[in-house]
Scaffold this active site. Structure first.
Site, PDB file in Angstrom:
ATOM      1  N   GLY A  46     -20.565  33.923  13.767  1.00 39.44           N
ATOM      2  CA  GLY A  46     -20.235  33.567  15.136  1.00 39.44           C
ATOM      3  C   GLY A  46     -21.502  33.418  15.952  1.00 39.44           C
ATOM      4  O   GLY A  46     -22.526  34.023  15.633  1.00 39.44           O
ATOM      5  N   GLN A  51     -26.776  32.960  23.369  1.00 42.69           N
ATOM      6  CA  GLN A  51     -27.703  33.337  22.299  1.00 42.69           C
ATOM      7  C   GLN A  51     -28.697  32.232  21.973  1.00 42.69           C
ATOM      8  O   GLN A  51     -29.685  32.464  21.290  1.00 42.69           O
ATOM      9  CB  GLN A  51     -26.927  33.692  21.027  1.00 42.69           C
ATOM     10  CG  GLN A  51     -26.102  34.956  21.160  1.00 42.69           C
ATOM     11  CD  GLN A  51     -25.400  35.257  19.855  1.00 42.69           C
ATOM     12  OE1 GLN A  51     -24.292  34.797  19.633  1.00 42.69           O
ATOM     13  NE2 GLN A  51     -26.037  36.025  18.989  1.00 42.69           N
ATOM     14  N   CYS A  91     -25.326  41.262  14.812  1.00 40.00           N
ATOM     15  CA  CYS A  91     -25.423  40.154  15.756  1.00 40.00           C
ATOM     16  C   CYS A  91     -26.724  39.412  15.459  1.00 40.00           C
ATOM     17  O   CYS A  91     -27.757  40.044  15.234  1.00 40.00           O
ATOM     18  CB  CYS A  91     -25.452  40.709  17.178  1.00 40.00           C
ATOM     19  SG  CYS A  91     -25.627  39.447  18.449  1.00 40.00           S
ATOM     20  N   LEU A  92     -26.655  38.089  15.468  1.00 42.21           N
ATOM     21  CA  LEU A  92     -27.866  37.309  15.191  1.00 42.21           C
ATOM     22  C   LEU A  92     -28.955  37.564  16.228  1.00 42.21           C
ATOM     23  O   LEU A  92     -30.134  37.350  15.950  1.00 42.21           O
ATOM     24  CB  LEU A  92     -27.532  35.811  15.133  1.00 42.21           C
ATOM     25  CG  LEU A  92     -26.614  35.389  13.972  1.00 42.21           C
ATOM     26  CD1 LEU A  92     -26.265  33.922  14.081  1.00 42.21           C
ATOM     27  CD2 LEU A  92     -27.282  35.679  12.632  1.00 42.21           C
ATOM     28  N   HIS A 133     -16.390  39.862  20.137  1.00 39.91           N
ATOM     29  CA  HIS A 133     -17.851  39.959  20.147  1.00 39.91           C
ATOM     30  C   HIS A 133     -18.469  38.729  20.830  1.00 39.91           C
ATOM     31  O   HIS A 133     -19.347  38.856  21.689  1.00 39.91           O
ATOM     32  CB  HIS A 133     -18.327  40.100  18.699  1.00 39.91           C
ATOM     33  CG  HIS A 133     -19.813  40.153  18.502  1.00 39.91           C
ATOM     34  ND1 HIS A 133     -20.459  41.224  17.918  1.00 39.91           N
ATOM     35  CD2 HIS A 133     -20.789  39.249  18.800  1.00 39.91           C
ATOM     36  CE1 HIS A 133     -21.765  40.976  17.887  1.00 39.91           C
ATOM     37  NE2 HIS A 133     -21.992  39.780  18.400  1.00 39.91           N
ATOM     38  N   GLU A 134     -17.979  37.535  20.451  1.00 41.51           N
ATOM     39  CA  GLU A 134     -18.569  36.307  21.007  1.00 41.51           C
ATOM     40  C   GLU A 134     -18.201  36.121  22.484  1.00 41.51           C
ATOM     41  O   GLU A 134     -19.028  35.673  23.286  1.00 41.51           O
ATOM     42  CB  GLU A 134     -18.138  35.083  20.193  1.00 41.51           C
ATOM     43  CG  GLU A 134     -18.517  35.122  18.714  1.00 41.51           C
ATOM     44  CD  GLU A 134     -19.967  35.478  18.449  1.00 41.51           C
ATOM     45  OE1 GLU A 134     -20.835  35.185  19.283  1.00 41.51           O
ATOM     46  OE2 GLU A 134     -20.236  36.084  17.387  1.00 41.51           O
ATOM     47  N   HIS A 137     -20.399  38.066  24.655  1.00 37.30           N
ATOM     48  CA  HIS A 137     -21.700  37.423  24.907  1.00 37.30           C
ATOM     49  C   HIS A 137     -21.645  36.548  26.159  1.00 37.30           C
ATOM     50  O   HIS A 137     -22.627  36.451  26.909  1.00 37.30           O
ATOM     51  CB  HIS A 137     -22.089  36.517  23.726  1.00 37.30           C
ATOM     52  CG  HIS A 137     -22.826  37.212  22.618  1.00 37.30           C
ATOM     53  ND1 HIS A 137     -24.042  37.826  22.800  1.00 37.30           N
ATOM     54  CD2 HIS A 137     -22.534  37.360  21.305  1.00 37.30           C
ATOM     55  CE1 HIS A 137     -24.456  38.330  21.640  1.00 37.30           C
ATOM     56  NE2 HIS A 137     -23.556  38.059  20.718  1.00 37.30           N
TER      57      HIS A 137
HETATM   58 NI    NI Z   1     -23.613  38.538  18.670  1.00 38.71          NI
END
Ligand code: NI
Length: 167
Positions: A46, A51, A91-92, A133-134, A137
């Site tokens: 995701g 991000q 998380c990236l 989660h997304e 963000h």
């Molecule tokens: Ni994330």
């Protein structure tokens, strides 16, 4: 398509509130395409626009094993949730960190697709976690914000050291 640079914690841009998309134009379509490519390349399951330093309410998700079930959601919002579950998340934008987060077990999400059509989807398990989660963000919230302050401090120091070491 192009790979985008992923903003890493504790970069303050991750705290910004992303703005609703009022018109799905070529810029938004390109952003979504590039985000998908960036997510697959990372690889991740995701990615949210903040991000990649884009303050729009756009997320891409693909939890499929074959990496061929891309979900692109514009202006996603959780309209119902129930239950509770704990899952390890990463998380990236917070590389090298995996922590258990408690979230709703099931969610119902309303969003638009890239053609501007409104859709609703119900999810549980990994997809429900990923969507929460997304969408977090988009509201400037990272999974680490759900952890204890002690853990947040450790992760912040680790991330800062990681960034210093790379420079
Ligand atoms: Ni994330």
């Amino acid at each position: 398509m192009a790979l985008l640079q992923i903003v890493e914690y504790p970069d303050p841009r991750l705290k910004n509130l992303a703005q609703p998309v009022s018109r799905i134009d070529r810029e938004i379509q390109k952003l979504a395409d590039d985000m998908a490519e960036t997510m697959y390349d990372a690889p991740g399951i995701g990615l949210a626009a903040p991000q990649v330093a884009a303050a729009h309410r756009v997320i891409v998700v693909d939890i499929s094993e074959n990496r061929n079930e891309l979900l692109t959601l514009v202006n996603p919002e959780i309209i119902a949730s129930s239950g509770e579950e704990e899952m390890k998340e990463g998380c990236l934008s917070v590389p090298g960190v995996l922590e258990t987060v408690r979230r709703a077990e099931r969610v119902k999400v309303r969003a638009q697709d890239l053609l501007g059509r409104t859709l609703e989807l119900e999810a549980d398990g990994l997809l429900a976690v990923c969507l929460q989660h997304e969408i977090d963000h988009l509201n400037g919230i990272l999974f680490v914000d759900h952890l204890s302050r002690l853990k947040q401090g450790l992760i912040r120091r680790k991330s800062e050291k990681r960034r210093r070491d790379r420079v």
